[in-house]
Write a protein that holds these residues in place. Structure first.
Motif, PDB file in Angstrom:
ATOM      1  N   LEU A  12      87.983   2.471  89.261  1.00 46.88           N
ATOM      2  CA  LEU A  12      87.650   2.352  88.050  1.00 46.88           C
ATOM      3  C   LEU A  12      88.903   1.759  86.981  1.00 46.88           C
ATOM      4  CD1 LEU A  12      86.404   5.820  86.715  1.00 46.88           C
ATOM      5  CD2 LEU A  12      85.312   4.232  87.310  1.00 46.88           C
ATOM      6  N   PHE A  13      88.179   1.059  85.613  1.00 44.60           N
ATOM      7  CA  PHE A  13      88.423  -0.468  85.006  1.00 44.60           C
ATOM      8  C   PHE A  13      88.787   0.586  83.691  1.00 44.60           C
ATOM      9  CE2 PHE A  13      89.353  -4.263  83.071  1.00 44.60           C
ATOM     10  CZ  PHE A  13      90.672  -3.580  82.124  1.00 44.60           C
ATOM     11  N   ILE A  14      89.623   1.182  82.677  1.00 45.54           N
ATOM     12  CA  ILE A  14      89.123   1.428  81.476  1.00 45.54           C
ATOM     13  C   ILE A  14      90.673   1.212  80.904  1.00 45.54           C
ATOM     14  CG2 ILE A  14      89.577   4.448  80.262  1.00 45.54           C
ATOM     15  CD1 ILE A  14      89.068   5.796  83.030  1.00 45.54           C
ATOM     16  N   VAL A  15      89.712   0.779  79.637  1.00 51.15           N
ATOM     17  CA  VAL A  15      90.403   0.002  78.709  1.00 51.15           C
ATOM     18  C   VAL A  15      90.801   1.220  77.360  1.00 51.15           C
ATOM     19  CG1 VAL A  15      90.676  -2.594  76.561  1.00 51.15           C
ATOM     20  CG2 VAL A  15      90.009  -2.176  79.431  1.00 51.15           C
ATOM     21  N   GLY A  23      97.045   5.152  68.359  1.00 51.05           N
ATOM     22  CA  GLY A  23      97.180   6.131  69.723  1.00 51.05           C
ATOM     23  C   GLY A  23      97.329   6.732  70.753  1.00 51.05           C
ATOM     24  N   LYS A  24      97.087   4.346  71.233  1.00 48.42           N
ATOM     25  CA  LYS A  24      96.673   4.147  72.404  1.00 48.42           C
ATOM     26  C   LYS A  24      97.673   4.858  73.371  1.00 48.42           C
ATOM     27  CE  LYS A  24      96.018   0.220  71.225  1.00 48.42           C
ATOM     28  NZ  LYS A  24      96.281  -0.002  69.785  1.00 48.42           N
ATOM     29  N   THR A  31      95.189  10.614  79.311  1.00 44.57           N
ATOM     30  CA  THR A  31      94.054  10.132  80.569  1.00 44.57           C
ATOM     31  C   THR A  31      94.867   9.542  82.278  1.00 44.57           C
ATOM     32  OG1 THR A  31      93.497   9.473  78.697  1.00 44.57           O
ATOM     33  CG2 THR A  31      92.170   8.888  81.433  1.00 44.57           C
ATOM     34  N   ARG A  32      95.843   9.030  81.711  1.00 47.51           N
ATOM     35  CA  ARG A  32      96.759   8.870  83.462  1.00 47.51           C
ATOM     36  C   ARG A  32      96.648  10.246  84.387  1.00 47.51           C
ATOM     37  NH1 ARG A  32     101.135   4.994  85.570  1.00 47.51           N
ATOM     38  NH2 ARG A  32     101.273   5.868  87.799  1.00 47.51           N
ATOM     39  N   GLN A  33      97.158  11.369  83.375  1.00 44.72           N
ATOM     40  CA  GLN A  33      97.762  12.147  84.196  1.00 44.72           C
ATOM     41  C   GLN A  33      96.353  13.707  84.188  1.00 44.72           C
ATOM     42  OE1 GLN A  33      99.721  14.471  80.954  1.00 44.72           O
ATOM     43  NE2 GLN A  33     101.179  13.649  80.987  1.00 44.72           N
ATOM     44  N   LEU A  34      95.437  13.049  83.940  1.00 44.49           N
ATOM     45  CA  LEU A  34      93.934  13.884  84.165  1.00 44.49           C
ATOM     46  C   LEU A  34      93.355  13.255  84.891  1.00 44.49           C
ATOM     47  CD1 LEU A  34      91.103  15.406  83.067  1.00 44.49           C
ATOM     48  CD2 LEU A  34      90.287  13.247  82.102  1.00 44.49           C
ATOM     49  N   LEU A  35      93.395  11.738  85.228  1.00 45.55           N
ATOM     50  CA  LEU A  35      93.339  11.330  86.303  1.00 45.55           C
ATOM     51  C   LEU A  35      93.819  11.857  88.148  1.00 45.55           C
ATOM     52  CD1 LEU A  35      92.183   7.669  85.119  1.00 45.55           C
ATOM     53  CD2 LEU A  35      90.420   9.937  86.012  1.00 45.55           C
ATOM     54  N   GLU A  36      95.486  11.704  88.135  1.00 43.70           N
ATOM     55  CA  GLU A  36      96.039  12.551  88.934  1.00 43.70           C
ATOM     56  C   GLU A  36      95.787  13.711  89.539  1.00 43.70           C
ATOM     57  OE1 GLU A  36      99.786   8.626  88.395  1.00 43.70           O
ATOM     58  OE2 GLU A  36     100.157  11.519  87.183  1.00 43.70           O
ATOM     59  N   ARG A  37      95.528  14.833  88.079  1.00 43.73           N
ATOM     60  CA  ARG A  37      95.313  15.753  89.046  1.00 43.73           C
ATOM     61  C   ARG A  37      94.093  16.175  89.483  1.00 43.73           C
ATOM     62  NH1 ARG A  37      97.015  17.206  82.831  1.00 43.73           N
ATOM     63  NH2 ARG A  37      94.577  17.247  82.533  1.00 43.73           N
ATOM     64  N   ASN A  38      92.417  14.772  89.125  1.00 47.65           N
ATOM     65  CA  ASN A  38      92.228  14.690  90.030  1.00 47.65           C
ATOM     66  C   ASN A  38      91.729  14.342  91.074  1.00 47.65           C
ATOM     67  OD1 ASN A  38      90.633  16.488  87.988  1.00 47.65           O
ATOM     68  ND2 ASN A  38      89.785  14.536  86.956  1.00 47.65           N
ATOM     69  N   GLY A  39      93.273  13.731  91.794  1.00 52.77           N
ATOM     70  CA  GLY A  39      93.657  13.220  92.692  1.00 52.77           C
ATOM     71  C   GLY A  39      93.014  12.156  92.699  1.00 52.77           C
ATOM     72  N   LEU A 208      86.657  14.581  74.390  1.00 58.55           N
ATOM     73  CA  LEU A 208      86.099  13.865  74.667  1.00 58.55           C
ATOM     74  C   LEU A 208      86.393  12.077  75.218  1.00 58.55           C
ATOM     75  CD1 LEU A 208      85.829  13.635  70.537  1.00 58.55           C
ATOM     76  CD2 LEU A 208      83.970  14.547  72.214  1.00 58.55           C
ATOM     77  N   ILE A 209      87.733  11.861  75.810  1.00 57.74           N
ATOM     78  CA  ILE A 209      87.532  11.041  76.826  1.00 57.74           C
ATOM     79  C   ILE A 209      87.173  11.716  78.440  1.00 57.74           C
ATOM     80  CG2 ILE A 209      89.410  10.181  78.349  1.00 57.74           C
ATOM     81  CD1 ILE A 209      90.775   9.259  75.352  1.00 57.74           C
ATOM     82  N   ARG A 210      88.019  13.152  78.967  1.00 61.36           N
ATOM     83  CA  ARG A 210      87.910  13.896  79.562  1.00 61.36           C
ATOM     84  C   ARG A 210      86.250  13.985  80.154  1.00 61.36           C
ATOM     85  NH1 ARG A 210      89.563  18.602  78.189  1.00 61.36           N
ATOM     86  NH2 ARG A 210      87.305  19.283  78.656  1.00 61.36           N
TER      87      ARG A 210
END
Length: 217
Positions: A12-15, A23-24, A31-39, A208-210
């Motif tokens: 996925l390409f997320i901008v 707060g970007k 978000t990186r931590q979230l995606l890494e937790r999901n493998g 909300l992003i999750r």
């Protein structure tokens, strides 16, 4: 469809877009931590930047002391940095199956140079279409914040020291035009955007992003 089962699915390409102080960087990290937790394998990067030449262009276009940079030159420098970023970093990582999180992309040029510098959105879009070879984000997360609030956040973060770069140093009315330009871009393509009130807490924004990412994943 590629029948080779060994070929990884495209990442996925997320901008992340929005005004300075929105707060970007924090949301990219969370978000990186979230995606890494999901493998997932994740690359986080920024614009302008991401490659050696792009980082050099970043210093030239954003740091003070390099002389006058006219509007067209500024737009082309951003596009050149983006071309290297896409060809050398973003596209290869997406093809390898990694998710790519990017702090700013084409929409920043459309807003800052197309609207803020009055070059015209269509003209700036054209040079960036060439620079990116038509690459578009799967999702653009727009963190919406007023110019005044963004400036206050920057000063709070630096302990009251004004270390604004060339664009950050522009007056609030410039940044308000940028804010509304982002909102107009999101309004024109709502299916590709998640527009969030950046004054909410980092945790609320990440929730909300999750929720949105769960739909894409």
């Amino acid at each position: 469809m590629n029948s080779d089962a060994s070929t990884p699915a495209r990442g996925l390409f997320i901008v992340f877009e929005g005004g300075d102080g929105a707060g970007k960087s924090t949301q990219v990290r969370l978000t990186r931590q979230l995606l890494e937790r999901n493998g997932g394998e994740v690359l986080s990067t920024r614009e302008p930047g991401g490659t050696e030449i792009s980082e050099k262009l970043r210093s030239l276009v954003l740091e003070h002391g390099h002389g006058t940079i006219d509007e067209r030159t500024e737009a082309l420098m951003y596009a050149a940095a983006r071309a290297a970023h896409v060809q050398q970093v973003i596209a290869p990582n997406l093809r390898a199956g990694r998710h790519v999180l990017c702090d700013r992309f084409v929409d920043s040029s459309l807003a800052y140079q197309g609207v803020g510098r009055n070059l015209g959105v269509e003209k700036v879009a054209a040079i960036n279409e060439f620079a990116t070879d038509g690459l578009r984000p799967d999702l653009t997360i727009l963190l919406d914040i007023s110019a005044a609030e963004g400036r206050l956040r920057r000063l709070t973060h630096t302990g009251g020291v004004d270390d604004s770069d060339r664009l950050e140093a522009e007056p609030d009315d410039f940044h308000e035009r940028i804010r509304h330009a982002f909102l107009e871009l999101a309004k024109a393509a709502p299916q590709r955007y998640l527009v969030l009130d950046a004054t909410a807490s980092a945790e609320q924004l990440q929730d909300l992003i999750r929720e949105r990412l769960e739909e894409l994943l």
